[in-house]
Design a protein around this motif. Structure first.
Motif, PDB file in Angstrom:
ATOM      1  N   THR A  68       0.823  -1.213   0.000  1.00 14.37           N
ATOM      2  CA  THR A  68       0.000   0.000   0.000  1.00 14.37           C
ATOM      3  C   THR A  68       0.855   1.261   0.000  1.00 14.37           C
ATOM      4  N   LYS A  69       2.100   1.181   0.527  1.00 15.00           N
ATOM      5  CA  LYS A  69       2.962   2.360   0.580  1.00 15.00           C
ATOM      6  C   LYS A  69       3.453   2.782  -0.801  1.00 15.00           C
ATOM      7  N   SER A  70       3.764   1.807  -1.654  1.00 13.83           N
ATOM      8  CA  SER A  70       4.377   2.115  -2.948  1.00 13.83           C
ATOM      9  C   SER A  70       3.463   1.863  -4.136  1.00 13.83           C
ATOM     10  N   ASP A  71       2.535   0.908  -4.011  1.00 14.25           N
ATOM     11  CA  ASP A  71       1.697   0.537  -5.150  1.00 14.25           C
ATOM     12  C   ASP A  71       0.337   0.038  -4.653  1.00 14.25           C
ATOM     13  N   PRO A  72      -0.549   0.964  -4.267  1.00 14.28           N
ATOM     14  CA  PRO A  72      -1.845   0.535  -3.736  1.00 14.28           C
ATOM     15  C   PRO A  72      -2.675  -0.262  -4.741  1.00 14.28           C
ATOM     16  N   VAL A  73      -2.494  -0.007  -6.027  1.00 16.80           N
ATOM     17  CA  VAL A  73      -3.230  -0.781  -7.036  1.00 16.80           C
ATOM     18  C   VAL A  73      -2.841  -2.252  -6.953  1.00 16.80           C
ATOM     19  N   GLU A  74      -1.546  -2.516  -6.789  1.00 18.97           N
ATOM     20  CA  GLU A  74      -1.084  -3.895  -6.653  1.00 18.97           C
ATOM     21  C   GLU A  74      -1.575  -4.507  -5.357  1.00 18.97           C
ATOM     22  N   ALA A  75      -1.596  -3.741  -4.293  1.00 16.47           N
ATOM     23  CA  ALA A  75      -2.117  -4.252  -3.022  1.00 16.47           C
ATOM     24  C   ALA A  75      -3.571  -4.679  -3.192  1.00 16.47           C
ATOM     25  N   CYS A  76      -4.361  -3.866  -3.872  1.00 19.91           N
ATOM     26  CA  CYS A  76      -5.765  -4.199  -4.098  1.00 19.91           C
ATOM     27  C   CYS A  76      -5.894  -5.449  -4.971  1.00 19.91           C
TER      28      CYS A  76
ATOM     29  N   SER B 237     -10.843  -8.343   7.629  1.00 18.90           N
ATOM     30  CA  SER B 237      -9.836  -7.382   7.159  1.00 18.90           C
ATOM     31  C   SER B 237      -9.745  -7.396   5.641  1.00 18.90           C
ATOM     32  N   LEU B 238      -9.775  -8.583   5.063  1.00 16.59           N
ATOM     33  CA  LEU B 238      -9.688  -8.709   3.611  1.00 16.59           C
ATOM     34  C   LEU B 238     -10.896  -8.058   2.942  1.00 16.59           C
ATOM     35  N   THR B 239     -12.081  -8.354   3.463  1.00 16.76           N
ATOM     36  CA  THR B 239     -13.303  -7.826   2.860  1.00 16.76           C
ATOM     37  C   THR B 239     -13.363  -6.306   2.979  1.00 16.76           C
ATOM     38  N   PHE B 240     -13.038  -5.790   4.149  1.00 18.05           N
ATOM     39  CA  PHE B 240     -13.066  -4.342   4.350  1.00 18.05           C
ATOM     40  C   PHE B 240     -12.065  -3.639   3.437  1.00 18.05           C
ATOM     41  N   ASN B 241     -10.846  -4.176   3.355  1.00 18.01           N
ATOM     42  CA  ASN B 241      -9.826  -3.534   2.530  1.00 18.01           C
ATOM     43  C   ASN B 241     -10.199  -3.556   1.047  1.00 18.01           C
ATOM     44  N   ARG B 242     -10.836  -4.634   0.616  1.00 21.28           N
ATOM     45  CA  ARG B 242     -11.310  -4.683  -0.768  1.00 21.28           C
ATOM     46  C   ARG B 242     -12.403  -3.633  -0.996  1.00 21.28           C
ATOM     47  N   GLY B 243     -13.203  -3.375   0.034  1.00 23.81           N
ATOM     48  CA  GLY B 243     -14.199  -2.311  -0.057  1.00 23.81           C
ATOM     49  C   GLY B 243     -13.539  -0.957  -0.231  1.00 23.81           C
ATOM     50  N   LEU B 244     -12.460  -0.718   0.527  1.00 21.22           N
ATOM     51  CA  LEU B 244     -11.712   0.530   0.379  1.00 21.22           C
ATOM     52  C   LEU B 244     -11.140   0.663  -1.030  1.00 21.22           C
ATOM     53  N   CYS B 245     -10.634  -0.442  -1.551  1.00 26.19           N
ATOM     54  CA  CYS B 245     -10.077  -0.423  -2.914  1.00 26.19           C
ATOM     55  C   CYS B 245     -11.151  -0.028  -3.924  1.00 26.19           C
ATOM     56  N   ALA B 246     -12.342  -0.616  -3.793  1.00 32.02           N
ATOM     57  CA  ALA B 246     -13.433  -0.294  -4.715  1.00 32.02           C
ATOM     58  C   ALA B 246     -13.840   1.168  -4.573  1.00 32.02           C
ATOM     59  N   GLU B 247     -13.892   1.634  -3.339  1.00 30.47           N
ATOM     60  CA  GLU B 247     -14.250   3.032  -3.105  1.00 30.47           C
ATOM     61  C   GLU B 247     -13.193   3.966  -3.697  1.00 30.47           C
ATOM     62  N   GLN B 248     -11.939   3.581  -3.562  1.00 28.24           N
ATOM     63  CA  GLN B 248     -10.854   4.418  -4.087  1.00 28.24           C
ATOM     64  C   GLN B 248     -10.946   4.569  -5.607  1.00 28.24           C
ATOM     65  N   ARG B 249     -11.315   3.513  -6.291  1.00 32.41           N
ATOM     66  CA  ARG B 249     -11.399   3.603  -7.763  1.00 32.41           C
ATOM     67  C   ARG B 249     -12.759   4.103  -8.240  1.00 32.41           C
ATOM     68  N   GLY B 250     -13.652   4.470  -7.302  1.00 32.22           N
ATOM     69  CA  GLY B 250     -14.933   5.067  -7.660  1.00 32.22           C
ATOM     70  C   GLY B 250     -16.051   4.096  -7.927  1.00 32.22           C
ATOM     71  N   ASP B 251     -15.851   2.816  -7.643  1.00 38.33           N
ATOM     72  CA  ASP B 251     -16.886   1.798  -7.846  1.00 38.33           C
ATOM     73  C   ASP B 251     -17.712   1.708  -6.556  1.00 38.33           C
ATOM     74  N   LEU B 252     -18.663   2.617  -6.398  1.00 42.99           N
ATOM     75  CA  LEU B 252     -19.394   2.729  -5.139  1.00 42.99           C
ATOM     76  C   LEU B 252     -20.318   1.541  -4.894  1.00 42.99           C
ATOM     77  N   GLU B 253     -20.886   0.966  -5.954  1.00 42.42           N
ATOM     78  CA  GLU B 253     -21.787  -0.175  -5.779  1.00 42.42           C
ATOM     79  C   GLU B 253     -21.028  -1.373  -5.198  1.00 42.42           C
ATOM     80  N   THR B 254     -19.850  -1.656  -5.759  1.00 37.47           N
ATOM     81  CA  THR B 254     -19.040  -2.758  -5.240  1.00 37.47           C
ATOM     82  C   THR B 254     -18.560  -2.465  -3.833  1.00 37.47           C
ATOM     83  N   ALA B 255     -18.159  -1.220  -3.576  1.00 38.96           N
ATOM     84  CA  ALA B 255     -17.709  -0.839  -2.233  1.00 38.96           C
ATOM     85  C   ALA B 255     -18.819  -1.064  -1.225  1.00 38.96           C
TER      86      ALA B 255
END
Length: 310
Positions: free
Chosen positions: A227-235, A250-268
């Motif tokens: 997440t420090k250097s490549d959050p896309v890869e972390a997601c 933790s996995l499910t929540f973090n994947r929600g953050l990833c979806a929210e970060q890329r603007g996919d609100l329905e998936t988040a």
């Protein structure tokens, strides 16, 4: 708690501690507190009465003129006389009274000094004091120009009390500066009531690996480091883990953050709801569910506004 400062305190608490853990940066939009203004494109600042009404009118004109959403001005603010009819008008009243009275209070004071002037005995004694109370109240109204219907009516009371006693190492803050700050807080609260706001916020990921196997935990930890250097890869790594059948809060929540970060609100929203089922009532999940729901509502209101004002 005074509603004028609630928003600022909430934002500060939301961001506190984020720098101490791994985060994902989320960009979003919070809806206006008064959805009726989604269809209001232009505003006229009318008469604000009272001792500080003129100051609030100027502050509101500046704040509302400065609102930009998606790099577009949100309101056309019409000042003074104009042939252009606004969609709505703002008016109101502001009063601020200053009262002072003498009183007494107990203070810790030096009652005995040695021959070198150093205090050797302190006591709590009653001393003369002066108390100042600044009592502030603002009322703001918005009326739709076409039919005179009231769209918005709010009161903004505030009060500051300060006591200074003989021997204190402080003095009263300037009453003018206190009132000026109250006026500014009122303008900020009205701005948030009438218009949405965009934000950029660092949200902590969940790092707990409790319940994971050693292999799952190591892979999850490696994604955290990414997440420090490549959050896309972390997601991508977290999605891979879920694709392999791993289920964890933790996995499910973090994947929600990833979806929210890329603007996919329905998936988040779907992932946060799943996280809530895995760990009901968890504060990070509850806050994220609210944040995404608010973002969706703000986006819907923005699209409605663009249709209505185009």
């Amino acid at each position: 708690m005074n509603r004028l400062v609630t928003a600022a305190i909430t934002a500060s608490l939301a961001l506190s501690g984020a720098a101490q853990a791994e985060v994902l940066t989320i960009e979003g939009m919070a809806p206006a507190h008064s959805p009726e203004f989604a269809e209001i494109g232009s505003l006229s600042i009318e008469r604000f009465g009272g001792s500080d009404g003129r100051a609030l009118a100027f502050e509101l004109e500046d704040r509302l003129s400065a609102v930009n959403i998606h790099d577009e001005p949100y309101f056309v603010v019409i000042g003074g006389r104009s042939a252009v009819q606004p969609d709505a008008t703002l008016s109101g009243n502001v009063t601020a009274g200053v009262e002072e009275y003498e009183t007494t209070a107990k203070r810790r004071r030096c009652v005995e000094r040695n021959d070198k002037g150093k205090c050797v005995t302190h006591k709590n004694i009653k001393v003369d004091c002066l108390t100042r109370i600044i009592d502030y109240r603002a009322q703001v109204r918005a009326t739709r120009y076409s039919d005179g219907r009231s769209l918005y009516a709010e009161s903004f009371p505030d009060k500051q009390e300060q006591t200074i006693c003989f021997g204190d190492d402080e003095d009263f803050a300037s009453s003018e500066s206190v009132i000026r700050n109250m006026v500014s807080q009122t303008a900020g609260a009205v701005r948030n009531d009438l218009a949405p706001r965009e934000y950029r916020q660092d949200i902590r990921i969940l790092e707990s690996r409790k319940g994971m196997s050693k292999v799952e935990g190591n892979f999850f930890k490696a994604a955290i480091r990414m997440t420090k250097s490549d959050p896309v890869e972390a997601c991508r790594m977290w999605d891979e883990a879920a694709g392999n059948g791993q289920v964890h809060i933790s996995l499910t929540f973090n994947r929600g953050l990833c979806a929210e970060q890329r603007g996919d609100l329905e998936t988040a929203l779907m992932l946060y709801e799943e996280a809530d089922r895995l760990a009901p009532g968890k504060s990070e999940v509850t806050q994220s569910l609210r944040r995404v729901s608010d973002h969706r509502r703000a986006s819907e209101e923005w699209e409605l506004r663009r249709s209505a004002t185009s």
